[in-house]
Write a protein that holds these residues in place. Structure first.
Motif, PDB file in Angstrom:
ATOM      1  N   SER A 199       0.823  -1.209   0.000  1.00 35.72           N
ATOM      2  CA  SER A 199       0.000   0.000   0.000  1.00 35.72           C
ATOM      3  C   SER A 199       0.857   1.258   0.000  1.00 35.72           C
ATOM      4  N   ASN A 200       2.055   1.156  -0.548  1.00 38.66           N
ATOM      5  CA  ASN A 200       2.950   2.301  -0.664  1.00 38.66           C
ATOM      6  C   ASN A 200       2.852   2.847  -2.082  1.00 38.66           C
ATOM      7  N   GLY A 201       2.341   4.039  -2.220  1.00 35.92           N
ATOM      8  CA  GLY A 201       2.249   4.650  -3.533  1.00 35.92           C
ATOM      9  C   GLY A 201       1.351   3.870  -4.483  1.00 35.92           C
ATOM     10  N   LEU A 202       0.428   3.108  -3.924  1.00 28.78           N
ATOM     11  CA  LEU A 202      -0.423   2.252  -4.746  1.00 28.78           C
ATOM     12  C   LEU A 202      -1.190   3.053  -5.792  1.00 28.78           C
ATOM     13  N   TYR A 203      -1.853   4.117  -5.360  1.00 31.35           N
ATOM     14  CA  TYR A 203      -2.716   4.834  -6.292  1.00 31.35           C
ATOM     15  C   TYR A 203      -1.916   5.646  -7.297  1.00 31.35           C
ATOM     16  N   GLU A 204      -0.733   6.119  -6.889  1.00 35.09           N
ATOM     17  CA  GLU A 204       0.129   6.807  -7.850  1.00 35.09           C
ATOM     18  C   GLU A 204       0.592   5.823  -8.929  1.00 35.09           C
ATOM     19  N   GLN A 205       0.946   4.617  -8.492  1.00 34.05           N
ATOM     20  CA  GLN A 205       1.404   3.595  -9.434  1.00 34.05           C
ATOM     21  C   GLN A 205       0.262   3.178 -10.370  1.00 34.05           C
ATOM     22  N   LEU A 206      -0.912   2.953  -9.799  1.00 36.71           N
ATOM     23  CA  LEU A 206      -2.068   2.589 -10.627  1.00 36.71           C
ATOM     24  C   LEU A 206      -2.397   3.708 -11.616  1.00 36.71           C
ATOM     25  N   ALA A 207      -2.378   4.957 -11.149  1.00 40.51           N
ATOM     26  CA  ALA A 207      -2.682   6.086 -12.030  1.00 40.51           C
ATOM     27  C   ALA A 207      -1.681   6.159 -13.170  1.00 40.51           C
ATOM     28  N   SER A 208      -0.419   5.945 -12.864  1.00 42.04           N
ATOM     29  CA  SER A 208       0.619   5.986 -13.892  1.00 42.04           C
ATOM     30  C   SER A 208       0.404   4.891 -14.936  1.00 42.04           C
ATOM     31  N   ILE A 209       0.135   3.690 -14.469  1.00 42.03           N
ATOM     32  CA  ILE A 209      -0.073   2.567 -15.395  1.00 42.03           C
ATOM     33  C   ILE A 209      -1.356   2.762 -16.191  1.00 42.03           C
ATOM     34  N   MET A 210      -2.417   3.194 -15.516  1.00 41.47           N
ATOM     35  CA  MET A 210      -3.695   3.383 -16.204  1.00 41.47           C
ATOM     36  C   MET A 210      -3.616   4.536 -17.212  1.00 41.47           C
ATOM     37  N   ALA A 211      -2.830   5.572 -16.908  1.00 40.73           N
ATOM     38  CA  ALA A 211      -2.661   6.694 -17.851  1.00 40.73           C
ATOM     39  C   ALA A 211      -2.023   6.199 -19.135  1.00 40.73           C
ATOM     40  N   HIS A 212      -1.139   5.227 -19.004  1.00 35.94           N
ATOM     41  CA  HIS A 212      -0.497   4.622 -20.172  1.00 35.94           C
ATOM     42  C   HIS A 212      -1.551   4.015 -21.105  1.00 35.94           C
ATOM     43  N   TYR A 213      -2.654   3.535 -20.536  1.00 38.31           N
ATOM     44  CA  TYR A 213      -3.723   2.925 -21.330  1.00 38.31           C
ATOM     45  C   TYR A 213      -4.876   3.889 -21.610  1.00 38.31           C
ATOM     46  N   GLY A 214      -4.692   5.168 -21.273  1.00 36.76           N
ATOM     47  CA  GLY A 214      -5.676   6.179 -21.630  1.00 36.76           C
ATOM     48  C   GLY A 214      -6.736   6.467 -20.585  1.00 36.76           C
ATOM     49  N   TYR A 215      -6.602   5.944 -19.387  1.00 35.34           N
ATOM     50  CA  TYR A 215      -7.574   6.221 -18.323  1.00 35.34           C
ATOM     51  C   TYR A 215      -7.135   7.442 -17.528  1.00 35.34           C
ATOM     52  N   ARG A 216      -8.143   8.181 -17.017  1.00 34.01           N
ATOM     53  CA  ARG A 216      -7.854   9.355 -16.196  1.00 34.01           C
ATOM     54  C   ARG A 216      -7.788   8.959 -14.727  1.00 34.01           C
ATOM     55  N   ASP A 217      -7.178   9.814 -13.923  1.00 36.18           N
ATOM     56  CA  ASP A 217      -7.069   9.568 -12.477  1.00 36.18           C
ATOM     57  C   ASP A 217      -8.425   9.341 -11.829  1.00 36.18           C
ATOM     58  N   GLU A 218      -9.465  10.040 -12.310  1.00 32.90           N
ATOM     59  CA  GLU A 218     -10.797   9.926 -11.711  1.00 32.90           C
ATOM     60  C   GLU A 218     -11.375   8.515 -11.881  1.00 32.90           C
ATOM     61  N   ALA A 219     -10.861   7.768 -12.860  1.00 37.62           N
ATOM     62  CA  ALA A 219     -11.387   6.427 -13.118  1.00 37.62           C
ATOM     63  C   ALA A 219     -10.903   5.413 -12.076  1.00 37.62           C
ATOM     64  N   ILE A 220      -9.958   5.826 -11.268  1.00 33.82           N
ATOM     65  CA  ILE A 220      -9.400   4.902 -10.270  1.00 33.82           C
ATOM     66  C   ILE A 220      -9.968   5.263  -8.899  1.00 33.82           C
ATOM     67  N   ARG A 221     -10.758   4.375  -8.354  1.00 30.78           N
ATOM     68  CA  ARG A 221     -11.295   4.578  -7.014  1.00 30.78           C
ATOM     69  C   ARG A 221     -10.384   3.908  -6.003  1.00 30.78           C
ATOM     70  N   ALA A 222     -10.412   4.407  -4.814  1.00 30.89           N
ATOM     71  CA  ALA A 222      -9.597   3.828  -3.754  1.00 30.89           C
ATOM     72  C   ALA A 222     -10.297   2.577  -3.198  1.00 30.89           C
ATOM     73  N   PRO A 223      -9.879   1.396  -3.654  1.00 33.65           N
ATOM     74  CA  PRO A 223     -10.527   0.191  -3.144  1.00 33.65           C
ATOM     75  C   PRO A 223     -10.016  -0.172  -1.757  1.00 33.65           C
ATOM     76  N   ARG A 224     -10.881  -0.817  -1.007  1.00 27.49           N
ATOM     77  CA  ARG A 224     -10.458  -1.378   0.273  1.00 27.49           C
ATOM     78  C   ARG A 224     -10.200  -2.840  -0.003  1.00 27.49           C
ATOM     79  N   HIS A 225      -9.059  -3.317   0.422  1.00 29.61           N
ATOM     80  CA  HIS A 225      -8.725  -4.686   0.089  1.00 29.61           C
ATOM     81  C   HIS A 225      -8.014  -5.372   1.256  1.00 29.61           C
ATOM     82  N   PRO A 226      -8.202  -6.672   1.368  1.00 25.89           N
ATOM     83  CA  PRO A 226      -7.583  -7.431   2.460  1.00 25.89           C
ATOM     84  C   PRO A 226      -6.253  -8.076   2.064  1.00 25.89           C
ATOM     85  N   THR A 227      -5.577  -7.515   1.078  1.00 25.23           N
ATOM     86  CA  THR A 227      -4.395  -8.157   0.514  1.00 25.23           C
ATOM     87  C   THR A 227      -3.359  -8.532   1.570  1.00 25.23           C
TER      88      THR A 227
END
Length: 175
Positions: free
Chosen positions: A13-41
């Motif tokens: 959970s370190n920089g998770l959303y920044e990393q997801l946003a970066s990867i998703m931006a590569h595929y054309g998704y905006r930051d708003e498309a990424i919600r903060a999920p709660r997960h039991p990982t």
């Protein structure tokens, strides 16, 4: 490699959303498309690690065999591998990434060049860049590319990659 980085970020959970946003931006998704999920990982991986190979050796990995002569050599390999500690790291890495690669390696004597130790090492799944299996799921080809960073005498970092390739069909191993 991207998938392993995301799985590691989920676990830590370190920089998770920044990393997801970066990867998703590569595929054309905006930051708003990424919600903060709660997960039991972290809890699931902790549970798995507590159950897989739990306890001390040899109780954690009982050897069931009719040939009692193989027990002592296997336990010696565990000792040379520091497997009592390493097994717990592998027990965390495997559920985190969904892949586990164990390599049986040898250590040679400097004076005689004879093999004097056999040990198990865990390969980071990120280093496995290609693999092939046969119809039974047995490994027939493996390539690893492991980045290494060393510091020279001037304090400058030097990066290089160690590539290893193993091919069962050709009886090939090269580094």
């Amino acid at each position: 490699a991207e998938q392993y980085a995301v799985l590691d970020a989920y676990y830590n959970s370190n920089g998770l959303y920044e990393q997801l946003a970066s990867i998703m931006a590569h595929y054309g998704y905006r930051d708003e498309a990424i919600r903060a999920p709660r997960h039991p990982t972290a809890a699931v991986i902790g549970f798995y690690a507590a159950k897989l190979w739990a306890g001390k050796l040899p109780e954690a990995l009982p050897i069931e065999t009719d040939n009692q002569a193989i027990i002592e050599p296997i336990q010696q390999i565990w000792k040379w591998s520091n497997w009592s500690s390493a097994k717990q790291e592998v027990a965390r890495t495997f559920p985190k990434f969904g892949d586990m690669f164990l390599k049986v390696s040898t250590k040679r004597s400097r004076s005689t060049n004879q093999i004097n130790r056999v040990y198990i090492e865990s390969l980071p799944p990120q280093s496995v860049t290609k693999m092939e299996t046969d119809e039974r799921g047995y490994l027939t080809y493996l390539r690893t590319d492991t980045p290494i960073v060393e510091e020279d005498s001037n304090g400058n970092e030097k990066t290089f990659v160690i590539t290893e390739e193993w091919n069962k069909d050709n009886q090939l191993y090269r580094r």
